[in-house]
Write an enzyme that holds these catalytic residues in place. Structure first.
Site, PDB file in Angstrom:
ATOM      1  N   GLU A  83       7.673  -7.879   9.714  1.00 19.58           N
ATOM      2  CA  GLU A  83       6.941  -7.550  11.033  1.00 19.58           C
ATOM      3  C   GLU A  83       7.844  -8.084  12.181  1.00 19.58           C
ATOM      4  O   GLU A  83       7.096  -8.379  13.072  1.00 19.58           O
ATOM      5  CB  GLU A  83       5.561  -8.008  10.721  1.00 19.58           C
ATOM      6  N   HIS A 102       1.831 -14.628  15.009  1.00 17.89           N
ATOM      7  CA  HIS A 102       1.401 -13.757  13.788  1.00 17.89           C
ATOM      8  C   HIS A 102       0.693 -14.402  12.886  1.00 17.89           C
ATOM      9  O   HIS A 102       1.094 -14.911  12.055  1.00 17.89           O
ATOM     10  CB  HIS A 102       2.085 -12.473  13.470  1.00 17.89           C
ATOM     11  N   HIS A 104      -2.917 -14.552   9.966  1.00 18.12           N
ATOM     12  CA  HIS A 104      -4.035 -13.547   9.252  1.00 18.12           C
ATOM     13  C   HIS A 104      -5.052 -14.500   8.694  1.00 18.12           C
ATOM     14  O   HIS A 104      -5.711 -14.902   7.716  1.00 18.12           O
ATOM     15  CB  HIS A 104      -3.426 -13.347   7.799  1.00 18.12           C
ATOM     16  N   HIS A 170      -6.523  -7.070   9.636  1.00 16.05           N
ATOM     17  CA  HIS A 170      -5.111  -7.431   9.456  1.00 16.05           C
ATOM     18  C   HIS A 170      -4.780  -8.961   9.903  1.00 16.05           C
ATOM     19  O   HIS A 170      -4.624  -9.840   9.241  1.00 16.05           O
ATOM     20  CB  HIS A 170      -4.161  -6.732  10.033  1.00 16.05           C
TER      21      HIS A 170
END
Length: 246
Positions: A83, A102, A104, A170
């Protein structure tokens, strides 16, 4: 990756920040990544190395220099995140941004599936988190792996000018500006604040309650403790959570 002192310091900060995210439960196993803008043409990003063992084991060597666009090129045994386009898209869309996280966080993923916005259910308990929620934490209503320009554009549209966007089912993307070292720390702390809010929201739900925002008067009365406390002191605290390295 070049060896100039500035780059080395930022790479060390990214590596430490990855370990902090693991220690705080914001990531599990090998998922998640952090980047910092190096120039108009390149960024530094946490990649997967030949001895990949997850974010808790991140070393500065795992932070590689990649171009802001086009082919990543040879990374000498490391692999860029699937990503990577998240980081490229945010840094392109937000010229003031210098760091992108980023992650999770399981609680954020679970809370996102309630299909309700996170609201400032507390005040003094976590002032930065309360203010972020009061200003609105947007959600992108997709759970896809973000690997294309179109998906990244949709995510950055949802993010707009906010510091954090939740990706339904996500995780989240957190963005900060300023000098890269401070920006990386700030972006991680924003992710921690959203995770705290999500965990508290789920706890209220599990207890049979309904999360409701505090009053406007209470929000207005919350002081600004400043970056010295909100970033520097909090960061030193999070470093204490890291396991001692042998």
């Amino acid at each position: 990756m070049t060896e100039d002192p500035t780059t080395t310091g930022v790479a060390e900060t990214i590596a430490t920040a990855c370990r902090v995210m693991a220690a705080c439960g914001l990531v599990e196993h090998v998922l998640g990544h952090i980047s910092a803008r190096q120039s108009d043409t390149h960024l530094l990003v946490r990649c997967r190395g030949p001895r990949e063992a997850g974010l808790a084991a991140t070393e500065p060597a795992d932070v590689r220099r990649v171009p802001m666009a086009g082919s990543v090129g040879e990374l000498s045994g490391w692999t860029a995140p699937n990503e990577l386009v998240i980081h490229r898209a945010v840094l392109h869309r937000r010229p003031e941004a210098t760091a992108v996280v980023h992650a999770h966080p399981p609680a954020v993923v679970a809370a996102s599936l309630l299909d309700e916005p996170l609201v400032p259910i507390y005040g003094a308990y976590d002032i930065p988190g309360a203010r972020m929620a009061a200003d609105g934490i947007p959600m992108w209503d997709r759970s896809a792996l973000i690997t294309t320009d179109d998906l990244a554009a949709g995510m950055t549209d949802a993010l707009a000018d906010r510091p954090v966007v939740i990706l339904r089912g996500h995780g989240l993307v957190s963005v900060a500006g300023g000098d890269p070292v401070t920006a990386v720390r700030t972006a991680v702390l924003q992710a921690v604040a959203v995770d705290t809010l999500a965990r508290m929201t789920l706890a209220v739900r599990q207890a049979g309650g309904t999360p409701r925002p505090i009053s406007d008067d209470d929000l207005a009365a919350l002081p600004d403790l400043g970056g010295g406390f909100n970033v520097e002191t909090m960061w030193r605290h999070l470093l204490t959570r890291l396991p001692r390295r042998v």
